[in-house]
Design a protein around this motif. Sequence first.
Motif, PDB file in Angstrom:
ATOM      1  N   CYS A 176      -1.110  -2.876  -4.308  1.00  0.00           N
ATOM      2  CA  CYS A 176      -1.824  -4.088  -3.888  1.00  0.00           C
ATOM      3  C   CYS A 176      -0.958  -4.952  -2.975  1.00  0.00           C
ATOM      4  O   CYS A 176      -1.430  -5.450  -1.939  1.00  0.00           O
ATOM      5  CB  CYS A 176      -2.260  -4.897  -5.106  1.00  0.00           C
ATOM      6  SG  CYS A 176      -3.614  -4.157  -6.023  1.00  0.00           S
ATOM      7  N   GLU A 177       0.307  -5.117  -3.359  1.00  0.00           N
ATOM      8  CA  GLU A 177       1.206  -5.924  -2.537  1.00  0.00           C
ATOM      9  C   GLU A 177       1.439  -5.268  -1.180  1.00  0.00           C
ATOM     10  O   GLU A 177       1.529  -5.954  -0.161  1.00  0.00           O
ATOM     11  CB  GLU A 177       2.522  -6.148  -3.282  1.00  0.00           C
ATOM     12  CG  GLU A 177       2.361  -7.009  -4.525  1.00  0.00           C
ATOM     13  CD  GLU A 177       3.665  -7.643  -4.977  1.00  0.00           C
ATOM     14  OE1 GLU A 177       4.719  -7.395  -4.347  1.00  0.00           O
ATOM     15  OE2 GLU A 177       3.624  -8.413  -5.967  1.00  0.00           O
ATOM     16  N   LYS A 178       1.539  -3.956  -1.162  1.00  0.00           N
ATOM     17  CA  LYS A 178       1.726  -3.243   0.102  1.00  0.00           C
ATOM     18  C   LYS A 178       0.501  -3.410   0.999  1.00  0.00           C
ATOM     19  O   LYS A 178       0.633  -3.705   2.200  1.00  0.00           O
ATOM     20  CB  LYS A 178       1.979  -1.760  -0.162  1.00  0.00           C
ATOM     21  CG  LYS A 178       2.095  -0.911   1.111  1.00  0.00           C
ATOM     22  CD  LYS A 178       2.252   0.555   0.784  1.00  0.00           C
ATOM     23  CE  LYS A 178       2.414   1.381   2.060  1.00  0.00           C
ATOM     24  NZ  LYS A 178       1.244   1.259   2.964  1.00  0.00           N
ATOM     25  N   PHE A 179      -0.700  -3.239   0.429  1.00  0.00           N
ATOM     26  CA  PHE A 179      -1.918  -3.376   1.226  1.00  0.00           C
ATOM     27  C   PHE A 179      -2.054  -4.785   1.791  1.00  0.00           C
ATOM     28  O   PHE A 179      -2.442  -4.971   2.948  1.00  0.00           O
ATOM     29  CB  PHE A 179      -3.149  -3.015   0.380  1.00  0.00           C
ATOM     30  CG  PHE A 179      -3.220  -1.569  -0.023  1.00  0.00           C
ATOM     31  CD1 PHE A 179      -2.790  -0.567   0.835  1.00  0.00           C
ATOM     32  CD2 PHE A 179      -3.726  -1.201  -1.264  1.00  0.00           C
ATOM     33  CE1 PHE A 179      -2.853   0.778   0.468  1.00  0.00           C
ATOM     34  CE2 PHE A 179      -3.799   0.128  -1.638  1.00  0.00           C
ATOM     35  CZ  PHE A 179      -3.356   1.124  -0.776  1.00  0.00           C
ATOM     36  N   ASN A 180      -1.714  -5.787   0.992  1.00  0.00           N
ATOM     37  CA  ASN A 180      -1.784  -7.169   1.470  1.00  0.00           C
ATOM     38  C   ASN A 180      -0.713  -7.449   2.520  1.00  0.00           C
ATOM     39  O   ASN A 180      -0.956  -8.146   3.510  1.00  0.00           O
ATOM     40  CB  ASN A 180      -1.636  -8.138   0.297  1.00  0.00           C
ATOM     41  CG  ASN A 180      -2.896  -8.230  -0.560  1.00  0.00           C
ATOM     42  OD1 ASN A 180      -4.007  -8.098  -0.052  1.00  0.00           O
ATOM     43  ND2 ASN A 180      -2.723  -8.442  -1.852  1.00  0.00           N
ATOM     44  N   GLU A 229     -12.125  -4.697  -2.176  1.00  0.00           N
ATOM     45  CA  GLU A 229     -11.440  -3.861  -1.197  1.00  0.00           C
ATOM     46  C   GLU A 229     -10.147  -3.292  -1.775  1.00  0.00           C
ATOM     47  O   GLU A 229      -9.793  -2.128  -1.529  1.00  0.00           O
ATOM     48  CB  GLU A 229     -11.152  -4.670   0.070  1.00  0.00           C
ATOM     49  CG  GLU A 229     -10.450  -3.889   1.183  1.00  0.00           C
ATOM     50  CD  GLU A 229     -11.237  -2.689   1.696  1.00  0.00           C
ATOM     51  OE1 GLU A 229     -10.634  -1.790   2.305  1.00  0.00           O
ATOM     52  OE2 GLU A 229     -12.478  -2.646   1.479  1.00  0.00           O
ATOM     53  N   LEU A 230      -9.429  -4.129  -2.547  1.00  0.00           N
ATOM     54  CA  LEU A 230      -8.223  -3.634  -3.214  1.00  0.00           C
ATOM     55  C   LEU A 230      -8.572  -2.492  -4.176  1.00  0.00           C
ATOM     56  O   LEU A 230      -7.872  -1.482  -4.235  1.00  0.00           O
ATOM     57  CB  LEU A 230      -7.537  -4.765  -3.985  1.00  0.00           C
ATOM     58  CG  LEU A 230      -6.697  -5.750  -3.164  1.00  0.00           C
ATOM     59  CD1 LEU A 230      -6.221  -6.887  -4.049  1.00  0.00           C
ATOM     60  CD2 LEU A 230      -5.496  -5.046  -2.515  1.00  0.00           C
ATOM     61  N   VAL A 231      -9.650  -2.679  -4.931  1.00  0.00           N
ATOM     62  CA  VAL A 231     -10.089  -1.644  -5.864  1.00  0.00           C
ATOM     63  C   VAL A 231     -10.359  -0.350  -5.119  1.00  0.00           C
ATOM     64  O   VAL A 231      -9.922   0.734  -5.532  1.00  0.00           O
ATOM     65  CB  VAL A 231     -11.358  -2.104  -6.627  1.00  0.00           C
ATOM     66  CG1 VAL A 231     -11.990  -0.931  -7.371  1.00  0.00           C
ATOM     67  CG2 VAL A 231     -11.013  -3.227  -7.602  1.00  0.00           C
ATOM     68  N   LEU A 252      -6.851  -3.869 -12.636  1.00  0.00           N
ATOM     69  CA  LEU A 252      -6.402  -4.921 -11.710  1.00  0.00           C
ATOM     70  C   LEU A 252      -6.745  -6.308 -12.237  1.00  0.00           C
ATOM     71  O   LEU A 252      -5.970  -7.258 -12.045  1.00  0.00           O
ATOM     72  CB  LEU A 252      -7.023  -4.707 -10.331  1.00  0.00           C
ATOM     73  CG  LEU A 252      -6.470  -3.533  -9.509  1.00  0.00           C
ATOM     74  CD1 LEU A 252      -7.147  -3.462  -8.145  1.00  0.00           C
ATOM     75  CD2 LEU A 252      -4.951  -3.650  -9.337  1.00  0.00           C
ATOM     76  N   LYS A 253      -7.871  -6.441 -12.892  1.00  0.00           N
ATOM     77  CA  LYS A 253      -8.211  -7.729 -13.503  1.00  0.00           C
ATOM     78  C   LYS A 253      -7.279  -8.046 -14.663  1.00  0.00           C
ATOM     79  O   LYS A 253      -6.904  -9.203 -14.869  1.00  0.00           O
ATOM     80  CB  LYS A 253      -9.668  -7.710 -13.974  1.00  0.00           C
ATOM     81  CG  LYS A 253     -10.674  -7.781 -12.829  1.00  0.00           C
ATOM     82  CD  LYS A 253     -12.097  -7.743 -13.344  1.00  0.00           C
ATOM     83  CE  LYS A 253     -13.100  -7.864 -12.192  1.00  0.00           C
ATOM     84  NZ  LYS A 253     -14.509  -7.769 -12.662  1.00  0.00           N
TER      85      LYS A 253
END
Length: 355
Positions: free
Chosen positions: A271-275, A293-295, A313-314
């Motif tokens: 998630c951090e990489k994608f952001n 989108e992250l999911v 993720l939640k």
Amino acid sequence: MPVLIVAGDEEFELSRRVQDLRATLVDSNWASVNFLRLDNPPLQEIIEAAGTLPFGPGNKLVLIDRCELFTKKRSKSGDEGGKSESEGKGKEKDRERLLDDLEKSLASVAANTYVIFACPFNLDQTLKTTKAAQKHAKIEKFEKEKFYVGSPNGKLSSWCRTEAKRHGATIEDQAITYLLDGTEANLRQIAAEIEKAAIHVLPGNHITYQAVVQLSPYHSHVFALADYWLSGKGKEALASAEELLTRQSAMPIIATMQTMISKWILMKSLCEKFNHDLPTPPGVLRRELPMNELVRRVAGELKAKEFMIEKDLKRISKIPLERLIEKRLDLTRLENSIKTGMIPESHALQVFLAG
């Protein structure tokens, strides 16, 4: 073929197969004389039983139950395990003779006599006993499928659907995931839960996630424990752990927590990489992808189902990545302390949850 070896560490499927064979092969009216069960007998007793004939009409079934002949866990007379080297050498000729006699007896089993070896361990095909028997036997393997909590397993999911079909029902994917994770893929427990759910949904025939959760006794399983721990509810986490410890030792719980935390670290890192990879316009300090989108991206990267990824993720949305890494290191240190005898495993679990 009247000789069958059913072997493997998946005890539930193996025992079900043996029950089905008994029901199919033996006339219930003649079962008292035409069904013979021998509990891990020595070779000589197997040789003698293989030569018997049915009494009256129908078949005879000789069940060699809990057989250790074809694994390295063997110990009885005529086997190759549990002997000193000198004793083994001294009885080598007798053992070879018995193996020859076993092979001859299996080759000459009567057409209406069935000899079934039920072996609760995975087959070792390098052993002399296995080599001798398999020349005249059909082999069916029931090896336990490797399963990791939180990871999809197509074979086990398919098994759950087939099990539901046995009761004239279908089952939701989310319900399958709940049962597999909640029981750590214990097929005997899952079969019981599916049967119960299939009855519950009558006159319908579709088993939903909600129905399984409502009926399942696993509300206090390790996932509830993890939820309490993630949300900082230490008292509830300890109470959940105490309830779990009445059913099993602490090490499987610790191992599952270690697996889950490692998975969460990977998901959080993705998630951090994608952001981080998002283009950032001038004057904007940070952009973040929306949850859906992250999911989608994380599920694609891990080849997992999106609803499972969304749930996790939640769970971890408010937990910093650094905190998860720190807790995994803590858990690793506690595992090492358990293995070296420095701390009891139940106490280690309590220390981790309280920290």
